[in-house]
Design a protein around this motif. Structure first.
Motif, PDB file in Angstrom:
ATOM      1  N   LEU A  56       0.817  -1.220   0.000  1.00 26.11           N
ATOM      2  CA  LEU A  56       0.000   0.000   0.000  1.00 26.11           C
ATOM      3  C   LEU A  56       0.844   1.260   0.000  1.00 26.11           C
ATOM      4  O   LEU A  56       0.300   2.366  -0.042  1.00 26.11           O
ATOM      5  CB  LEU A  56      -0.958  -0.003   1.197  1.00 26.11           C
ATOM      6  N   GLY A  62       0.078   2.556  -3.981  1.00 25.18           N
ATOM      7  CA  GLY A  62      -0.188   1.150  -3.748  1.00 25.18           C
ATOM      8  C   GLY A  62      -0.011   0.374  -5.036  1.00 25.18           C
ATOM      9  O   GLY A  62       0.342   0.939  -6.076  1.00 25.18           O
ATOM     10  N   TYR A 123      -4.650   4.842  -4.374  1.00 30.84           N
ATOM     11  CA  TYR A 123      -5.896   4.485  -3.703  1.00 30.84           C
ATOM     12  C   TYR A 123      -6.655   5.709  -3.209  1.00 30.84           C
ATOM     13  O   TYR A 123      -7.879   5.652  -3.052  1.00 30.84           O
ATOM     14  CB  TYR A 123      -5.626   3.494  -2.563  1.00 30.84           C
TER      15      TYR A 123
END
Length: 144
Positions: A56, A62, A123
């Motif tokens: 991540l 990520g 993300y």
């Protein structure tokens, strides 16, 4: 039906070992497909940890797996020690491929060879992201 072919690289970027655990064993008493994926993930996690990253957070991004191939070569059983080699290949704008070779340390037999396509992912934004410059620089040789 045509068989899948996965050529192995001449050079690997990372090597580690692991012992096969009961959780990787299927109803036929050997490592099954889900167990192999677990072992590949473990090799990838250890690879990232070597550089102070995790899945991540690789230079702030990520990763996501976008494809996988597994070629089974021989059985592995609970307690077997496997040598796991990892190579990075086929870089593109947003990622690369991880190539894996898993071998039984005691017998020298190839257990499997595999590939996972990896893409960098932001993300926070929910979008794919370009390979981070430092990552690309560290593994520039794999691009050739």
């Amino acid at each position: 039906m045509a068989r899948v072919v996965l050529d192995l690289p001449e050079k690997y970027n990372f090597e580690t070992e692991t012992t096969v655990h009961i959780s990787e064993i299927n109803h036929a008493n050997h490592v099954g497909g889900a167990g192999i994926m677990f072992l590949l993930n473990e090799a990838r996690i250890q690879f990232f940890a070597k550089y102070g990253w995790n899945e991540l957070d690789v230079e702030g991004l990520g990763i996501a797996m976008n494809d996988s191939v597994i070629l089974y070569k021989s059985q592995a059983f609970q307690g077997d020690v496997l040598e796991m080699k990892v190579a990075l290949t086929d870089f593109f704008q947003y990622g690369y491929d991880f190539i894996y070779l898993l071998t039984n340390k005691k017998t020298g037999r190839e257990v499997c060879r595999a590939k996972t396509g990896i893409m960098f992912f932001d993300y926070k934004k929910g979008t794919k992201a370009e390979v981070p410059p430092r990552f690309r620089e560290l593994f520039a040789e794999a691009e050739k």
